[in-house]
Design a protein around this motif. Structure first.
Motif, PDB file in Angstrom:
ATOM      1  N   ALA A  87       8.831 -13.085   2.676  1.00  0.00           N
ATOM      2  CA  ALA A  87       9.540 -13.508   4.152  1.00  0.00           C
ATOM      3  C   ALA A  87       8.260 -12.452   4.564  1.00  0.00           C
ATOM      4  O   ALA A  87       7.436 -12.471   5.389  1.00  0.00           O
ATOM      5  N   VAL A  88       8.189 -10.827   3.645  1.00  0.00           N
ATOM      6  CA  VAL A  88       7.079  -9.508   3.836  1.00  0.00           C
ATOM      7  C   VAL A  88       6.171 -10.094   3.314  1.00  0.00           C
ATOM      8  O   VAL A  88       6.112  -9.680   1.746  1.00  0.00           O
ATOM      9  N   ARG A  89       4.504  -9.985   3.198  1.00  0.00           N
ATOM     10  CA  ARG A  89       3.388 -10.600   2.863  1.00  0.00           C
ATOM     11  C   ARG A  89       2.928  -9.312   2.243  1.00  0.00           C
ATOM     12  O   ARG A  89       2.050  -9.146   1.719  1.00  0.00           O
ATOM     13  N   GLY A  90       3.659  -8.307   3.193  1.00  0.00           N
ATOM     14  CA  GLY A  90       2.610  -6.765   3.071  1.00  0.00           C
ATOM     15  C   GLY A  90       3.161  -5.575   3.760  1.00  0.00           C
ATOM     16  O   GLY A  90       3.203  -6.228   4.529  1.00  0.00           O
ATOM     17  N   VAL A  91       3.189  -4.592   3.135  1.00  0.00           N
ATOM     18  CA  VAL A  91       3.576  -3.666   3.542  1.00  0.00           C
ATOM     19  C   VAL A  91       2.346  -2.539   3.433  1.00  0.00           C
ATOM     20  O   VAL A  91       2.282  -2.030   1.972  1.00  0.00           O
ATOM     21  N   TRP A  92       2.761  -0.823   3.866  1.00  0.00           N
ATOM     22  CA  TRP A  92       2.864   0.362   4.495  1.00  0.00           C
ATOM     23  C   TRP A  92       3.965   0.666   3.999  1.00  0.00           C
ATOM     24  O   TRP A  92       4.316   1.031   4.829  1.00  0.00           O
ATOM     25  N   SER A  93       3.670   1.629   3.182  1.00  0.00           N
ATOM     26  CA  SER A  93       4.358   2.301   2.480  1.00  0.00           C
ATOM     27  C   SER A  93       4.711   3.840   2.318  1.00  0.00           C
ATOM     28  O   SER A  93       3.436   4.762   1.772  1.00  0.00           O
ATOM     29  N   THR A  94       4.959   5.342   2.916  1.00  0.00           N
ATOM     30  CA  THR A  94       4.792   6.062   1.590  1.00  0.00           C
ATOM     31  C   THR A  94       5.605   6.515   0.647  1.00  0.00           C
ATOM     32  O   THR A  94       6.565   4.854   0.019  1.00  0.00           O
TER      33      THR A  94
ATOM     34  N   SER B 177       3.722 -11.412   8.929  1.00  0.00           N
ATOM     35  CA  SER B 177       4.576 -11.123   8.010  1.00  0.00           C
ATOM     36  C   SER B 177       4.497  -9.914   7.042  1.00  0.00           C
ATOM     37  O   SER B 177       4.879  -8.866   6.453  1.00  0.00           O
ATOM     38  N   VAL B 178       3.235  -8.711   8.429  1.00  0.00           N
ATOM     39  CA  VAL B 178       3.419  -6.998   7.233  1.00  0.00           C
ATOM     40  C   VAL B 178       4.407  -6.181   8.436  1.00  0.00           C
ATOM     41  O   VAL B 178       4.385  -6.168   9.532  1.00  0.00           O
ATOM     42  N   ALA B 179       4.537  -4.738   7.424  1.00  0.00           N
ATOM     43  CA  ALA B 179       5.562  -4.192   7.920  1.00  0.00           C
ATOM     44  C   ALA B 179       4.612  -2.835   7.611  1.00  0.00           C
ATOM     45  O   ALA B 179       4.155  -2.816   6.554  1.00  0.00           O
ATOM     46  N   ALA B 180       5.540  -1.714   8.103  1.00  0.00           N
ATOM     47  CA  ALA B 180       5.406  -0.320   7.707  1.00  0.00           C
ATOM     48  C   ALA B 180       6.629   0.303   7.235  1.00  0.00           C
ATOM     49  O   ALA B 180       7.954  -0.032   7.808  1.00  0.00           O
ATOM     50  N   TYR B 181       6.909   1.152   5.794  1.00  0.00           N
ATOM     51  CA  TYR B 181       8.509   1.539   5.752  1.00  0.00           C
ATOM     52  C   TYR B 181       8.142   2.888   5.623  1.00  0.00           C
ATOM     53  O   TYR B 181       7.404   3.507   4.086  1.00  0.00           O
TER      54      TYR B 181
ATOM     55  N   VAL C 147       1.080  -1.297  -0.165  1.00  0.00           N
ATOM     56  CA  VAL C 147       0.108   0.202  -0.134  1.00  0.00           C
ATOM     57  C   VAL C 147       1.065   1.156  -0.314  1.00  0.00           C
ATOM     58  O   VAL C 147       1.960   1.530   0.744  1.00  0.00           O
ATOM     59  N   PHE C 148       0.841   2.089  -0.700  1.00  0.00           N
ATOM     60  CA  PHE C 148       1.202   3.572  -0.714  1.00  0.00           C
ATOM     61  C   PHE C 148       0.127   4.618  -0.243  1.00  0.00           C
ATOM     62  O   PHE C 148      -1.119   4.914  -0.726  1.00  0.00           O
ATOM     63  N   THR C 149       0.381   4.670   0.811  1.00  0.00           N
ATOM     64  CA  THR C 149      -0.400   6.070   1.300  1.00  0.00           C
ATOM     65  C   THR C 149       1.017   7.325   1.661  1.00  0.00           C
ATOM     66  O   THR C 149       1.685   7.107   1.195  1.00  0.00           O
ATOM     67  N   ASN C 150      -0.201   8.288   1.709  1.00  0.00           N
ATOM     68  CA  ASN C 150       0.647   9.950   1.567  1.00  0.00           C
ATOM     69  C   ASN C 150       1.375  10.559   3.260  1.00  0.00           C
ATOM     70  O   ASN C 150       1.646  11.190   3.182  1.00  0.00           O
TER      71      ASN C 150
END
Length: 774
Positions: free
Chosen positions: A353-360, A329-333, A299-302
């Motif tokens: 290994a990381v299945r999902g990420v919320w990122s800027t 396996s969910v992370a924030a970047y 996910v790309f968030t602002n």
């Protein structure tokens, strides 16, 4: 993928949210023989690269032919090989050097790793070596790099400005004497104030190259933008005709399934209010559904705050579903993480290994994370360029991928979901920079004189106002004029380093430090004008997931004291604003209306912040208002403006049923035009401002102004002046398509309005614009 999309759209909680579905077909790769040096071909083979795509080979051929090149292709199309091959070939042949410039250290780290691996494959005897030179290295490390004399040097524009060009003759002569290639990566990032500064820094670089008898080729890599050659020429100072454009992506891709998702209006808003359910919450639902079904998803968030919060909430939701392994396996970047943590997440995305990420947007630029199954855009990123760059992270080889954009409630988001053809097939946005900015030019002329003496012919680098700037700086004592046998020369005659007195990221030198009074530490800085708006006493300020309230703004010591809070409201300033027209530079008549003249002008904007409102976070309603006593600010900039003909004004006033009807119409039209600037130009809507008035002293008529939000202007309103009819027509379409009754966040309400969005007349604004363009 079709089965998954059908499953998603059948979920009851998503009912009615899918507004558009399109599939961008995949393609097979096209290759070309690049006739590589055998040593380089062998080294590339060791890295798993046996042949070049056709667009890579074309760019390599351009540089070999001593042409400048612009490679403008999507994410993951292999742009780096276009400069790697000629850079390494030149280093192999005669130890020629290459300067690689990128806007972020993360990009440099990524390139350093891949280029160093390739240099290692060539072997020590090849003479090819790679090093980065950034602000993260200490003095001894930098000295060791200079002693080693790498053939490929990777740096940021800031370090080029502060740490390389000021010492060119003393420490870097070996590098400039052999410089044959300058690589400008992510050239679309050099826009606005930053781009205007960097374009002047590159003109100083060109001067230094001349002094060392170097004539490097320029290779610019860009995302897909509307003016790649024009922008590369503006940024580098090279003639537009010297660039070869390579913009056809010939790499292999699978089909991309696009979904435009629009959350419904929330129950408390009432139909037609424009208030919608949170795009964050709807994006989280999609994310959790996709990760639970086994799709590796980003996910790309602002904002950093949203990335951290919703990564945590997503993991919690997955655990509630019994998906404990997926939750873990969910992370924030985001950029504030340590280098070590960012590296762990990047490696986890590549390995699975990381299945999902919320990122800027920190994952948007150049960081190698492999290919994802799905990308979710949590709100429109602000430009189509950014949307497609982020979408380009999805796709593993030729496998199908999914990209969903979940719209927010503001103007740009709602315009995109209501006009999908504009999004998918419209012209890309243009990148704008202004090296002629009269506020920035003197600092760079001082810096240039510190790096090497100036001479009259340097106007070819710095433009028509160069002689006037030199005269002013000489009169002020910053430059010393000398008559020599070779002609007149000017030397820097000041103390210290003019480079270190000039930041490439800002215009104003005055900054306000934001201090957490609980811990006594500075957590951020803001330019003076931004601080008056965002860090006034009583303001709620958000920083890295924490909300603060400003309890004191000390303008004597330039410090804002803040304490942590958890409010159920946000704050919005109120202000009075005036604009004085200093000089009309250009004018044109609307082709659709002979009585409307649009002008482009030098203006002075004066703003006085008078108070602020506290507004309920859910409903947006004002719950309190307080006054403020802050200094007036002045902005010398550029603007486009036009007057409303008396006949049109008369018809709008007649159609209204109260005295504020016409002021509300021009105010709403102004808001709408400003909100849609990012559809044409790579900018934020806060990069421009506006003013509408029923009677302006310069025109003696009702007038609408739209101005650049930075001293001297960065070129946005100049380019908008040239395409003003398009801007008016798009604004009219937005007003007509919005289903609200009297104006909402999706059309004319602005969170930045200094008059609390009062008065606004959406319907009459549409009538006004229709009268001008139809």
């Amino acid at each position: 993928m079709d089965e998954t999309i059908e499953w998603l759209t059948d979920r009851p909680y998503y009912e009615g949210q899918l507004r558009e579905r399109r599939t961008v077909p995949g393609r097979e790769a096209a290759f070309a023989d690049a006739n590589l040096d055998s040593r380089l071909a062998s080294a590339l083979g060791d890295e798993g690269i046996d042949s070049l795509y056709a667009h890579q080979a074309e760019a390599v051929d351009a540089v070999r032919a001593r042409e400048n090149a612009v490679l403008a292709t999507p994410t993951a199309s292999g742009k780096s090989l276009a400069y790697t091959v000629p850079a390494f070939e030149r280093a192999l042949d005669d130890r020629a050097t290459t300067l690689y410039v990128a806007p972020q250290v993360a990009l440099i780290n990524d390139q350093d790793e891949s280029l160093s691996d390739l240099a290692a494959d060539l072997g020590f005897a090849s003479g090819v070596s790679v090093a980065q030179y950034t602000g993260r290295q200490d003095r001894s490390e930098k000295e060791a790099i200079r002693d080693r004399q790498p053939t490929v040097l990777l740096t940021t524009p800031d370090m080029l400005h502060y740490g390389i060009m000021p010492h060119a003759h003393r420490l870097w002569d070996w590098f400039f004497e052999r410089l044959e290639t300058v690589v400008v990566d992510e050239v679309h990032e050099y826009r606005g104030v930053f781009g205007s500064h960097v374009s002047l820094a590159f003109r100083r670089l060109a001067r230094l190259c001349e002094r060392f008898d170097a004539d490097p080729d320029w290779v610019c890599c860009s995302a897909t933008i509307g003016n790649p050659v024009d922008h590369a020429a503006t940024v580098t100072g090279q003639p537009p005709g010297s660039f070869r454009l390579v913009d056809e992506d010939t790499s292999a891709t699978g089909p991309t399934h696009w979904l435009l998702w629009n959350p419904p209006e929330y129950d408390g808003g009432g139909f037609g209010s424009g208030r919608r359910r949170s795009n964050h919450v709807e994006t989280k639902r999609l994310f959790v559904d996709l990760v639970a079904r086994g799709f590796q998803t980003a996910v790309f968030t602002n904002s950093r705050q949203a990335a951290e919060r919703y990564a945590t909430d997503s993991a919690s939701d997955l655990r509630q579903r019994g998906e404990g392994d997926a939750a873990a396996s969910v992370a924030a970047y985001q950029a504030a993480l340590s280098d070590e943590r960012r590296g762990e997440i990047e490696d986890g995305l590549k390995s699975g290994a990381v299945r999902g990420v919320w990122s800027t947007n920190a994952l948007e630029l150049g960081v190698d994370i492999g290919g994802l199954d799905a990308v979710l855009l949590d709100g429109y990123p602000g430009t189509r360029m950014a949307a497609f760059q982020r979408a380009g992270r999805a796709g593993r080889g030729t496998d199908p991928s999914l990209v969903a954009m979940v719209a927010g409630e503001d103007q740009l988001d709602q315009y995109v979901v209501r006009h999908p053809d504009d999004f998918f097939t419209g012209d890309p946005e243009q990148a704008i920079a202004n090296p002629e900015n009269e506020q920035l030019l003197p600092a760079h002329v001082r810096s240039a004189a510190r790096e090497n003496w100036l001479r009259p012919g340097d106007d070819r680098h710095f433009g028509d106002t160069f002689a006037d700037v030199v005269a002013d700086l000489t009169a002020a004592g910053d430059l010393e004029r000398r008559a020599t046998d070779a002609g007149v020369r000017w030397l820097y005659d000041g103390d210290g380093s003019p480079q270190h007195e000039t930041s490439l990221r800002t215009v104003s030198d005055r900054e306000i430090r934001l201090r957490d009074r609980r811990r006594g530490e500075v957590i951020a800085t803001l330019p003076f004008g931004d601080a008056l708006r965002d860090a006034h006493p009583g303001a709620v300020y958000h920083h890295q997931g924490q909300s603060y309230e400003v309890v004191d703004l000390d303008l004597t010591h330039d410090v804002a004291e803040m304490g942590p809070v958890d409010p159920d409201y946000y704050t919005q300033v109120l202000h009075d604003k005036t604009i004085t027209v200093e000089d009309d530079r250009r004018e044109q008549t609307l082709p659709t209306h002979d009585d409307v003249t649009v002008r482009f002008a030098d203006v002075t904007m004066r703003k006085q912040i008078t108070g602020f409102e506290r507004r309920d976070r859910q409903s947006g309603e004002a719950i309190a208002r307080e006054s403020l006593d802050l200094p007036e600010t002045t902005l010398a900039t550029r603007a486009l403006y036009f007057t409303v003909p008396e006949a049109v004004e008369g018809s709008i006033r007649a159609a209204g049923d109260h005295p504020d009807a016409f002021p509300g119409a021009i105010h709403a039209a102004e808001h709408g035009m400003i909100s849609l600037f990012p559809l044409s130009f790579l900018c934020d809507r806060r990069d421009v401002g506006g003013l509408s008035t029923p009677r302006h002293p310069h025109t003696d008529a009702s007038t609408i102004f739209v101005y650049d939000g930075y001293p001297g202007g960065v070129g946005l309103t100049r380019r908008a002046y040239e395409t003003v009819v398009d801007l008016m027509e798009r604004t009219l379409a937005m007003l007509r398509d919005c289903p609200c009754e009297s104006g909402c966040p999706a059309c004319v309400q602005s969170p930045h309005c200094g008059n609390a969005n009062d008065p606004l007349e959406k319907g009459l604004a549409a009538d006004l614009l229709a009268a001008l363009v139809e």
